[in-house]
Structures are given as structure tokens and as C-alpha cells.
Motif scaffolding. Sequence first.
Motif, PDB file in Angstrom:
ATOM      1  N   SER A  24     -30.950   5.099 -48.660  1.00  0.00           N
ATOM      2  CA  SER A  24     -30.190   4.894 -47.423  1.00  0.00           C
ATOM      3  C   SER A  24     -28.687   5.014 -47.677  1.00  0.00           C
ATOM      4  O   SER A  24     -27.903   4.202 -47.204  1.00  0.00           O
ATOM      5  CB  SER A  24     -30.516   3.533 -46.802  1.00  0.00           C
ATOM      6  N   ARG A  25     -28.342   6.001 -48.481  1.00  0.00           N
ATOM      7  CA  ARG A  25     -26.949   6.333 -48.787  1.00  0.00           C
ATOM      8  C   ARG A  25     -26.202   5.239 -49.531  1.00  0.00           C
ATOM      9  O   ARG A  25     -24.983   5.155 -49.475  1.00  0.00           O
ATOM     10  CB  ARG A  25     -26.210   6.728 -47.518  1.00  0.00           C
ATOM     11  N   ARG A  26     -26.957   4.405 -50.271  1.00  0.00           N
ATOM     12  CA  ARG A  26     -26.347   3.356 -51.084  1.00  0.00           C
ATOM     13  C   ARG A  26     -26.965   3.367 -52.469  1.00  0.00           C
ATOM     14  O   ARG A  26     -28.173   3.580 -52.610  1.00  0.00           O
ATOM     15  CB  ARG A  26     -26.572   1.988 -50.450  1.00  0.00           C
ATOM     16  N   PRO A  27     -26.149   3.103 -53.501  1.00  0.00           N
ATOM     17  CA  PRO A  27     -26.688   3.016 -54.862  1.00  0.00           C
ATOM     18  C   PRO A  27     -27.238   1.614 -55.134  1.00  0.00           C
ATOM     19  O   PRO A  27     -26.541   0.621 -54.945  1.00  0.00           O
ATOM     20  CB  PRO A  27     -25.465   3.313 -55.740  1.00  0.00           C
ATOM     21  N   TRP A  28     -28.490   1.558 -55.566  1.00  0.00           N
ATOM     22  CA  TRP A  28     -29.152   0.287 -55.879  1.00  0.00           C
ATOM     23  C   TRP A  28     -29.481   0.257 -57.361  1.00  0.00           C
ATOM     24  O   TRP A  28     -30.201   1.130 -57.864  1.00  0.00           O
ATOM     25  CB  TRP A  28     -30.425   0.129 -55.060  1.00  0.00           C
ATOM     26  N   GLY A  64     -34.602  -8.879 -56.327  1.00  0.00           N
ATOM     27  CA  GLY A  64     -34.543  -7.481 -55.910  1.00  0.00           C
ATOM     28  C   GLY A  64     -33.386  -6.740 -56.556  1.00  0.00           C
ATOM     29  O   GLY A  64     -32.596  -7.317 -57.290  1.00  0.00           O
ATOM     30  N   PRO A  65     -33.293  -5.447 -56.290  1.00  0.00           N
ATOM     31  CA  PRO A  65     -32.210  -4.663 -56.866  1.00  0.00           C
ATOM     32  C   PRO A  65     -30.873  -5.065 -56.243  1.00  0.00           C
ATOM     33  O   PRO A  65     -30.822  -5.613 -55.148  1.00  0.00           O
ATOM     34  CB  PRO A  65     -32.566  -3.228 -56.505  1.00  0.00           C
ATOM     35  N   LEU A  66     -29.825  -4.803 -56.986  1.00  0.00           N
ATOM     36  CA  LEU A  66     -28.475  -5.065 -56.494  1.00  0.00           C
ATOM     37  C   LEU A  66     -27.832  -3.761 -56.075  1.00  0.00           C
ATOM     38  O   LEU A  66     -28.031  -2.737 -56.734  1.00  0.00           O
ATOM     39  CB  LEU A  66     -27.607  -5.662 -57.604  1.00  0.00           C
ATOM     40  N   ASP A  67     -27.038  -3.797 -55.031  1.00  0.00           N
ATOM     41  CA  ASP A  67     -26.259  -2.602 -54.752  1.00  0.00           C
ATOM     42  C   ASP A  67     -25.103  -2.570 -55.762  1.00  0.00           C
ATOM     43  O   ASP A  67     -24.895  -3.520 -56.526  1.00  0.00           O
ATOM     44  CB  ASP A  67     -25.796  -2.540 -53.302  1.00  0.00           C
ATOM     45  N   LEU A  68     -24.382  -1.476 -55.795  1.00  0.00           N
ATOM     46  CA  LEU A  68     -23.339  -1.305 -56.803  1.00  0.00           C
ATOM     47  C   LEU A  68     -22.271  -2.387 -56.704  1.00  0.00           C
ATOM     48  O   LEU A  68     -21.807  -2.919 -57.713  1.00  0.00           O
ATOM     49  CB  LEU A  68     -22.717   0.092 -56.691  1.00  0.00           C
ATOM     50  N   ALA A  69     -21.890  -2.757 -55.496  1.00  0.00           N
ATOM     51  CA  ALA A  69     -20.890  -3.809 -55.319  1.00  0.00           C
ATOM     52  C   ALA A  69     -21.392  -5.141 -55.887  1.00  0.00           C
ATOM     53  O   ALA A  69     -20.645  -5.863 -56.552  1.00  0.00           O
ATOM     54  CB  ALA A  69     -20.538  -3.958 -53.844  1.00  0.00           C
ATOM     55  N   GLY A  70     -22.659  -5.447 -55.656  1.00  0.00           N
ATOM     56  CA  GLY A  70     -23.238  -6.671 -56.197  1.00  0.00           C
ATOM     57  C   GLY A  70     -23.287  -6.661 -57.709  1.00  0.00           C
ATOM     58  O   GLY A  70     -23.028  -7.680 -58.363  1.00  0.00           O
ATOM     59  N   ALA A  71     -23.610  -5.511 -58.286  1.00  0.00           N
ATOM     60  CA  ALA A  71     -23.645  -5.391 -59.745  1.00  0.00           C
ATOM     61  C   ALA A  71     -22.259  -5.607 -60.334  1.00  0.00           C
ATOM     62  O   ALA A  71     -22.104  -6.280 -61.361  1.00  0.00           O
ATOM     63  CB  ALA A  71     -24.185  -4.022 -60.145  1.00  0.00           C
ATOM     64  N   ARG A  72     -21.250  -5.036 -59.705  1.00  0.00           N
ATOM     65  CA  ARG A  72     -19.866  -5.250 -60.168  1.00  0.00           C
ATOM     66  C   ARG A  72     -19.506  -6.730 -60.143  1.00  0.00           C
ATOM     67  O   ARG A  72     -18.792  -7.221 -61.010  1.00  0.00           O
ATOM     68  CB  ARG A  72     -18.887  -4.474 -59.300  1.00  0.00           C
ATOM     69  N   PHE A  89     -22.943   8.634 -58.109  1.00  0.00           N
ATOM     70  CA  PHE A  89     -23.326   8.354 -56.725  1.00  0.00           C
ATOM     71  C   PHE A  89     -22.580   9.280 -55.768  1.00  0.00           C
ATOM     72  O   PHE A  89     -23.192   9.925 -54.918  1.00  0.00           O
ATOM     73  CB  PHE A  89     -23.034   6.885 -56.400  1.00  0.00           C
ATOM     74  N   TRP A  90     -21.267   9.366 -55.915  1.00  0.00           N
ATOM     75  CA  TRP A  90     -20.492  10.228 -55.021  1.00  0.00           C
ATOM     76  C   TRP A  90     -20.858  11.692 -55.192  1.00  0.00           C
ATOM     77  O   TRP A  90     -20.924  12.448 -54.219  1.00  0.00           O
ATOM     78  CB  TRP A  90     -18.991  10.005 -55.208  1.00  0.00           C
ATOM     79  N   ALA A  91     -21.124  12.109 -56.426  1.00  0.00           N
ATOM     80  CA  ALA A  91     -21.532  13.495 -56.660  1.00  0.00           C
ATOM     81  C   ALA A  91     -22.846  13.790 -55.934  1.00  0.00           C
ATOM     82  O   ALA A  91     -22.999  14.846 -55.308  1.00  0.00           O
ATOM     83  CB  ALA A  91     -21.669  13.763 -58.156  1.00  0.00           C
ATOM     84  N   ALA A  92     -23.792  12.859 -56.007  1.00  0.00           N
ATOM     85  CA  ALA A  92     -25.085  13.050 -55.338  1.00  0.00           C
ATOM     86  C   ALA A  92     -24.932  13.010 -53.828  1.00  0.00           C
ATOM     87  O   ALA A  92     -25.522  13.828 -53.112  1.00  0.00           O
ATOM     88  CB  ALA A  92     -26.071  11.979 -55.796  1.00  0.00           C
ATOM     89  N   LEU A  93     -24.136  12.084 -53.357  1.00  0.00           N
ATOM     90  CA  LEU A  93     -23.970  11.922 -51.919  1.00  0.00           C
ATOM     91  C   LEU A  93     -23.278  13.129 -51.289  1.00  0.00           C
ATOM     92  O   LEU A  93     -23.615  13.544 -50.189  1.00  0.00           O
ATOM     93  CB  LEU A  93     -23.162  10.655 -51.636  1.00  0.00           C
ATOM     94  N   LEU A  94     -22.349  13.719 -51.996  1.00  0.00           N
ATOM     95  CA  LEU A  94     -21.572  14.827 -51.456  1.00  0.00           C
ATOM     96  C   LEU A  94     -22.132  16.198 -51.801  1.00  0.00           C
ATOM     97  O   LEU A  94     -21.560  17.219 -51.427  1.00  0.00           O
ATOM     98  CB  LEU A  94     -20.128  14.729 -51.944  1.00  0.00           C
ATOM     99  N   ASP A  95     -23.271  16.248 -52.501  1.00  0.00           N
ATOM    100  CA  ASP A  95     -23.879  17.515 -52.879  1.00  0.00           C
ATOM    101  C   ASP A  95     -24.482  18.184 -51.644  1.00  0.00           C
ATOM    102  O   ASP A  95     -25.552  17.811 -51.177  1.00  0.00           O
ATOM    103  CB  ASP A  95     -24.951  17.304 -53.934  1.00  0.00           C
TER     104      ASP A  95
END
Length: 100
Positions: A24-28, A64-72, A89-95
Motif C-alpha cells: 500500500s505504497r509504504r515500506p514495512w 506486527g511489522p513496523l513501517d519505516l518511520a516506526g523502525a527509525r 523504497f523511493w526507487a521502487a515507488l518511482l519506477d
Amino acid sequence: MKREGLRTTTTTDGKKTADWSLTSRRPWIRRVLLLGDSRPAVQWPDKPLPTAQRGMVVFAGDAGPLDLAGAREVLPQHQDLWDAVQQEFWAALLDVNQPH
């Protein structure tokens, strides 16, 4: 690079690895492996995983998994790994060559 699904990112020094998914367009973040770390593996935050590789942190179960902000936030000492995940993440999202 596929947009959805599980992927792995490693720091440039090769000492840290994160398995994560773009959902859903977020890194987990699903799992982190800290090579050379002798601490026992855990399921975040503190459930022992005696059969897993030392230095592993798994984000699953009730937490559960953490999103990237939570991991930071919960593992701030690994900013180099989170920066690497963010770059991929940005490379994948913008591909634009990959289907949505």
C-alpha cells in the motif's frame, strides 16, 4: 524492481540487512539481521527465538511489522540501514516501468 512483495536491503558495509515489503505504497520492516551481533534472536520487542540466527530481530506476531518511520523510532542506532531502505523504497515507488 517489483513494487509489491518482499525485498532485502543491505547496508553498504554489508553488516546489516533488512527484509521489508512495499505494501500500500509504504515500506514495512519484517526482519533485521545484524551480522556479527552475538545477541540472541528476538521477535520484537523481547520474545526469544532460540532457533533463529543470532543478531536477528523479527517484527511479527502481535506487534506486527513496523513501517519505516516506526523502525527509525524503535531502533535509532541503525539509521544507515533505514536510509538504505528508504533509498530503495523511493526507487521502487518511482519506477515507472513496473505495474502498480
